[in-house]
Design an enzyme around this catalytic site. Structure first.
Site, PDB file in Angstrom:
ATOM      1  N   LYS A  16      15.386  31.113  62.904  1.00 60.56           N
ATOM      2  CA  LYS A  16      16.793  31.020  63.444  1.00 60.56           C
ATOM      3  C   LYS A  16      16.811  29.565  63.995  1.00 60.56           C
ATOM      4  CE  LYS A  16      20.120  33.795  64.278  1.00 60.56           C
ATOM      5  NZ  LYS A  16      20.387  34.771  63.400  1.00 60.56           N
TER       6      LYS A  16
HETATM    7  P1  NAD Z   1      31.257  35.586  64.840  1.00 60.12           P
HETATM    8  O1  NAD Z   1      31.251  34.108  65.542  1.00 60.12           O
HETATM    9  O2  NAD Z   1      31.775  35.644  63.446  1.00 60.12           O
HETATM   10  O3  NAD Z   1      31.807  36.747  66.050  1.00 60.12           O
HETATM   11  C1  NAD Z   1      31.506  36.763  67.140  1.00 60.12           C
HETATM   12  C2  NAD Z   1      32.528  37.612  67.962  1.00 60.12           C
HETATM   13  O4  NAD Z   1      32.039  37.981  69.248  1.00 60.12           O
HETATM   14  C3  NAD Z   1      33.797  36.796  68.283  1.00 60.12           C
HETATM   15  O5  NAD Z   1      34.957  37.527  68.088  1.00 60.12           O
HETATM   16  C4  NAD Z   1      33.723  36.441  69.654  1.00 60.12           C
HETATM   17  O6  NAD Z   1      34.803  36.277  70.090  1.00 60.12           O
HETATM   18  C5  NAD Z   1      33.074  37.705  70.202  1.00 60.12           C
HETATM   19  N1  NAD Z   1      32.326  37.480  71.518  1.00 60.12           N
HETATM   20  C6  NAD Z   1      31.747  36.745  72.153  1.00 60.12           C
HETATM   21  N2  NAD Z   1      31.515  36.729  73.231  1.00 60.12           N
HETATM   22  C7  NAD Z   1      31.879  38.182  73.600  1.00 60.12           C
HETATM   23  C8  NAD Z   1      32.255  38.903  74.730  1.00 60.12           C
HETATM   24  N3  NAD Z   1      31.494  38.580  75.843  1.00 60.12           N
HETATM   25  N4  NAD Z   1      32.891  40.040  74.904  1.00 60.12           N
HETATM   26  C9  NAD Z   1      33.719  40.359  73.597  1.00 60.12           C
HETATM   27  N5  NAD Z   1      33.562  39.734  72.441  1.00 60.12           N
HETATM   28  C10 NAD Z   1      32.633  38.656  72.578  1.00 60.12           C
HETATM   29  O7  NAD Z   1      29.571  36.067  64.726  1.00 60.12           O
HETATM   30  P2  NAD Z   1      29.163  37.088  63.747  1.00 60.12           P
HETATM   31  O8  NAD Z   1      28.464  36.458  62.538  1.00 60.12           O
HETATM   32  O9  NAD Z   1      30.131  38.306  63.691  1.00 60.12           O
HETATM   33  O10 NAD Z   1      27.823  37.459  64.697  1.00 60.12           O
HETATM   34  C11 NAD Z   1      28.076  38.489  65.893  1.00 60.12           C
HETATM   35  C12 NAD Z   1      26.629  39.159  66.103  1.00 60.12           C
HETATM   36  O11 NAD Z   1      26.141  39.671  64.884  1.00 60.12           O
HETATM   37  C13 NAD Z   1      25.556  37.960  66.357  1.00 60.12           C
HETATM   38  O12 NAD Z   1      24.659  38.723  67.349  1.00 60.12           O
HETATM   39  C14 NAD Z   1      24.776  37.603  65.334  1.00 60.12           C
HETATM   40  O13 NAD Z   1      23.419  37.214  65.510  1.00 60.12           O
HETATM   41  C15 NAD Z   1      24.802  38.943  64.680  1.00 60.12           C
HETATM   42  N6  NAD Z   1      24.476  38.970  63.258  1.00 60.12           N
HETATM   43  C16 NAD Z   1      25.391  38.454  62.411  1.00 60.12           C
HETATM   44  C17 NAD Z   1      25.005  38.373  60.957  1.00 60.12           C
HETATM   45  C18 NAD Z   1      26.022  37.803  60.030  1.00 60.12           C
HETATM   46  O14 NAD Z   1      25.932  37.827  58.646  1.00 60.12           O
HETATM   47  N7  NAD Z   1      27.099  36.829  60.265  1.00 60.12           N
HETATM   48  C19 NAD Z   1      24.034  39.138  60.355  1.00 60.12           C
HETATM   49  C20 NAD Z   1      23.176  39.792  61.221  1.00 60.12           C
HETATM   50  C21 NAD Z   1      23.483  39.702  62.603  1.00 60.12           C
END
Ligand code: NAD
Length: 414
Positions: free
Chosen positions: A105
């Site tokens: 990461k």
């Molecule tokens: P992203 O940036 O597209 O979305 C994150 C979302 O969380 C946004 O809508 C943001 O406004 C919201 N957010 C942040 N703080 C918040 C809070 N306190 N309350 C409510 N909403 C809040 O990111 P993503 O890619 O969707 O990733 C989200 C999670 O999923 C992370 O933990 C990431 O590590 C995990 N993840 C992502 C992927 C991927 O393919 N993108 C894969 C596996 C895991």
């Protein structure tokens, strides 16, 4: 060790599973620490001509099963501690879904909402240059995470290619399709969350039709999870992002919410009934999907969670003390390493396509994704029932058994 440390949480989860499966003490000692963590500080020219120094990290946690794989996060809270935890979870996740990868990461401490596109590009290119000694299609392959997108991956790929002297599409995944990005990658994590929710409902002999769902975080993962679950007949009745929360007992029109985020980058302007963004966690729903950041459900607020099923879209949203509270309430928690593995599964397909130059149609990608998810969930479900442990511990055991086997065959160098 600081109790609020996410790396500490990751280590506690490892130790719990290791005890349940009698993993050798020596291997636990190896797996408790990251193999490598690189910290870099680098200057970036701002649009106004001044210079700002940013700190970034890349952690390669364990590469016993293959090159390391994991996202890059841009966020003010990025730290060495967080990157280590996220890299550990990537290691277990890749093993759980049986990909030939270790876990990594990366991240840069920054607030992307205060950076222009030009500043983001310069930051990305310089960060890539600084971590380049440990990157490569056979050593470590980044992907998007919070606040990084396919555009970020295009800049990383181009920067890497400039230094190697040839175009290297297999050094990152989650690229734009024009650069060799896989069809279906953008939707893959959210699609996977929905498929895993459906599989759990089937095991519980319940129907998703009309089931109520609350989603915390409406970005890539939360948005697509809501979309595919509503297509499967579920009713999305509460959503939130960092700009606020919304509730609709009749069920949202999810494409409308997605359009709002596409146009305005957040849900704030959505013309619906608002609520405090944290309230989404406490709604009386069948399924809660935390899809924002880690440590959202903790010992202090877990008693307020009413959902009977939690499917972890985010990495590390539930702290170990919360797990205990939820377990005692009989809540089914599908752990992050299982629930959100759809992204890395399709990232692997993207890497294979870039390495071979042979590209797959969307149906093939989605079919392979679904097959791997269903097989892996079945293995976790069986292990949980065989050993009478939680789905999280079962998922860790399936992953650790695979990692232990590889360590056994490879032996200890020198
Ligand atoms: P992203 O940036 O597209 O979305 C994150 C979302 O969380 C946004 O809508 C943001 O406004 C919201 N957010 C942040 N703080 C918040 C809070 N306190 N309350 C409510 N909403 C809040 O990111 P993503 O890619 O969707 O990733 C989200 C999670 O999923 C992370 O933990 C990431 O590590 C995990 N993840 C992502 C992927 C991927 O393919 N993108 C894969 C596996 C895991």
């Amino acid at each position: 060790m600081d109790k609020t440390s996410v790396a500490h949480i990751a280590r506690m989860q490892l130790e719990k599973a290791a005890r349940a499966m009698n993993l050798s003490e020596d291997l636990v000692t190896v797996l408790k620490c990251p193999k490598r963590i690189l910290q870099v500080t680098f200057p970036v020219k701002r649009d106004d001509g001044t210079v700002t120094c940013f700190t970034g990290y890349r952690c390669q946690y364990n590469d016993a099963r293959g090159p390391t794989k994991g996202g890059v996060r841009y966020h003010p809270n990025v730290s060495a501690d967080e990157v280590i935890a996220l890299a550990a979870w990537m290691t277990w996740k890749c093993a759980l879904v049986d990909l030939p990868y270790g876990g990594a990461k990366g991240g840069v401490v920054c607030d992307p909402t205060h950076l222009s596109e030009g500043e983001m590009e310069r930051l990305t290119r310089r960060y890539t240059t600084e971590i380049m000694p440990i990157l490569g299609p056979h050593s470590d392959i980044p992907a998007p995470d919070v606040f990084t997108t396919s555009k970020t991956m295009a800049w990383m790929m181009d920067t890497y290619s400039m230094f190697t002297g040839h175009t290297e599409p297999s050094v990152v995944t989650g690229k734009p399709e024009a650069l060799g990005g896989s069809l279906g990658r953008k939707e893959a994590t959210g699609r996977g969350v929905a498929i895993i929710t459906r599989e759990l409902f089937t095991k519980l002999k319940r129907s998703l039709e009309g089931a109520t769902v609350a989603v915390q975080g409406f970005g890539n993962v939360g948005g697509y999870a809501a979309f595919f679950l509503s297509e499967m007949g579920a009713k999305i009745i509460a959503v939130s992002d960092s700009s606020g929360g919304f509730v609709n007992p009749d069920g949202f029109n999810v494409p409308e919410l997605m359009r709002c985020v596409d146009e305005h980058t957040c849900l704030a302007p959505y013309p619906g009934e608002k609520m405090d963004k944290d309230e989404v966690l406490y709604k009386d729903v069948d399924v809660l999907i935390p899809a924002a950041l880690e440590n959202q459900i903790r010992g202090d607020n877990a008693p307020r969670v009413q959902a009977k099923i939690i499917v972890e879209g985010a990495n590390g949203p539930t702290a170990p003390e919360a797990d205990e509270v939820l377990e005692s309430k009989g809540v089914h928690v599908v752990p992050d390493i299982m629930a959100n593995s759809g992204g890395v599964i399709v990232s692997h397909l993207e890497w294979v396509q870039a390495m071979t130059g042979l590209y797959m149609g969307e149906d093939e990608v989605n079919g392979r994704l679904e097959g791997r998810l269903v097989r892996s969930f079945e293995a976790v479900w069986r292990k949980a029932h065989e050993l009478r442990v939680s789905l999280r511990t079962a998922a860790y055991i399936v992953a650790l058994e695979r990692i232990a086997e590889v360590h056994r065959y490879r032996g200890l160098f020198p």
